[in-house]
Design a protein around this motif. Sequence first.
Motif, PDB file in Angstrom:
ATOM      1  N   TYR A   6       0.835  -1.193   0.000  1.00  0.00           N
ATOM      2  CA  TYR A   6       0.000   0.000   0.000  1.00  0.00           C
ATOM      3  C   TYR A   6       0.876   1.252   0.000  1.00  0.00           C
ATOM      4  O   TYR A   6       0.585   2.228  -0.701  1.00  0.00           O
ATOM      5  CB  TYR A   6      -0.943   0.019   1.207  1.00  0.00           C
ATOM      6  N   ALA A   7       1.929   1.231   0.793  1.00  0.00           N
ATOM      7  CA  ALA A   7       2.823   2.396   0.864  1.00  0.00           C
ATOM      8  C   ALA A   7       3.445   2.688  -0.501  1.00  0.00           C
ATOM      9  O   ALA A   7       3.529   3.848  -0.918  1.00  0.00           O
ATOM     10  CB  ALA A   7       3.909   2.157   1.912  1.00  0.00           C
ATOM     11  N   VAL A   8       3.865   1.649  -1.199  1.00  0.00           N
ATOM     12  CA  VAL A   8       4.444   1.838  -2.537  1.00  0.00           C
ATOM     13  C   VAL A   8       3.378   2.356  -3.498  1.00  0.00           C
ATOM     14  O   VAL A   8       3.609   3.302  -4.257  1.00  0.00           O
ATOM     15  CB  VAL A   8       5.076   0.528  -3.054  1.00  0.00           C
ATOM     16  N   PHE A  65      -0.524   4.325 -15.208  1.00  0.00           N
ATOM     17  CA  PHE A  65      -0.578   3.307 -14.152  1.00  0.00           C
ATOM     18  C   PHE A  65      -1.504   2.147 -14.517  1.00  0.00           C
ATOM     19  O   PHE A  65      -1.269   1.019 -14.112  1.00  0.00           O
ATOM     20  CB  PHE A  65      -0.976   3.919 -12.817  1.00  0.00           C
ATOM     21  N   VAL A  66      -2.549   2.426 -15.279  1.00  0.00           N
ATOM     22  CA  VAL A  66      -3.395   1.331 -15.757  1.00  0.00           C
ATOM     23  C   VAL A  66      -2.568   0.388 -16.628  1.00  0.00           C
ATOM     24  O   VAL A  66      -2.646  -0.833 -16.502  1.00  0.00           O
ATOM     25  CB  VAL A  66      -4.622   1.873 -16.545  1.00  0.00           C
ATOM     26  N   LEU A  72       5.419  -1.485 -12.556  1.00  0.00           N
ATOM     27  CA  LEU A  72       6.070  -0.497 -11.710  1.00  0.00           C
ATOM     28  C   LEU A  72       6.088  -0.929 -10.246  1.00  0.00           C
ATOM     29  O   LEU A  72       7.098  -0.758  -9.557  1.00  0.00           O
ATOM     30  CB  LEU A  72       5.375   0.858 -11.848  1.00  0.00           C
ATOM     31  N   LEU A  73       4.996  -1.465  -9.776  1.00  0.00           N
ATOM     32  CA  LEU A  73       4.951  -1.946  -8.397  1.00  0.00           C
ATOM     33  C   LEU A  73       5.957  -3.069  -8.165  1.00  0.00           C
ATOM     34  O   LEU A  73       6.603  -3.130  -7.114  1.00  0.00           O
ATOM     35  CB  LEU A  73       3.541  -2.419  -8.042  1.00  0.00           C
ATOM     36  N   SER A  74       6.109  -3.944  -9.144  1.00  0.00           N
ATOM     37  CA  SER A  74       7.029  -5.082  -8.987  1.00  0.00           C
ATOM     38  C   SER A  74       8.497  -4.642  -8.998  1.00  0.00           C
ATOM     39  O   SER A  74       9.358  -5.374  -8.512  1.00  0.00           O
ATOM     40  CB  SER A  74       6.770  -6.132 -10.065  1.00  0.00           C
ATOM     41  N   LEU A  86      -3.648   0.800  -6.071  1.00  0.00           N
ATOM     42  CA  LEU A  86      -3.021   1.870  -6.857  1.00  0.00           C
ATOM     43  C   LEU A  86      -4.060   2.549  -7.748  1.00  0.00           C
ATOM     44  O   LEU A  86      -4.120   3.782  -7.808  1.00  0.00           O
ATOM     45  CB  LEU A  86      -1.881   1.313  -7.710  1.00  0.00           C
ATOM     46  N   LEU A  87      -4.882   1.765  -8.407  1.00  0.00           N
ATOM     47  CA  LEU A  87      -5.888   2.346  -9.304  1.00  0.00           C
ATOM     48  C   LEU A  87      -6.941   3.142  -8.538  1.00  0.00           C
ATOM     49  O   LEU A  87      -7.387   4.200  -8.996  1.00  0.00           O
ATOM     50  CB  LEU A  87      -6.537   1.249 -10.143  1.00  0.00           C
TER      51      LEU A  87
END
Length: 167
Positions: A6-8, A65-66, A72-74, A86-87
Amino acid sequence: VITAGYAVAARLAVLCDMGRLALKPTFTPRARRYLGSGASEGLAREYHLLRLGGLVFALAGSAGFVLLGEWLLSIFGPYASSYQPLLVLCAAYVVGAGAGMHSSYLAMSGEVRTSATIRLLSLALFVAALVVLAPRHGALGAAFAMLAAVLIFLPQGILGKPEIEKV
């Protein structure tokens, strides 16, 4: 891992708000000048132009981001599972950008108490929604708590100063 994810996601999503944040320093002094001179047409033009700029930036960031959010998260670790939060957080920033800089407008037009009250109520709603949603739904619940606070904060800010509809 859920909290870290969540923080990322939250740190990435805030990039959607960078357009509005970058434009805010240009809005504040010019809006003060327009308010001081009674030039409501100039203020309206400025307000809507900057709102549009922030919204376009937020929409472009959200579209990015979609398309690339999971990847990016990985990059930051095993956080691809935070794609949905994120969305939702991106949606909160899009809504915020689309509403414009009403909080700044309220403060500059002498409605500091109204602006502060709305912010405190929004914070209280966020904390309450967080307490209810996060334990049951994890990072996604926390993201929806943020979205709920934004959805309550923005209309209340606009209603807090009726002339803002003219702007």
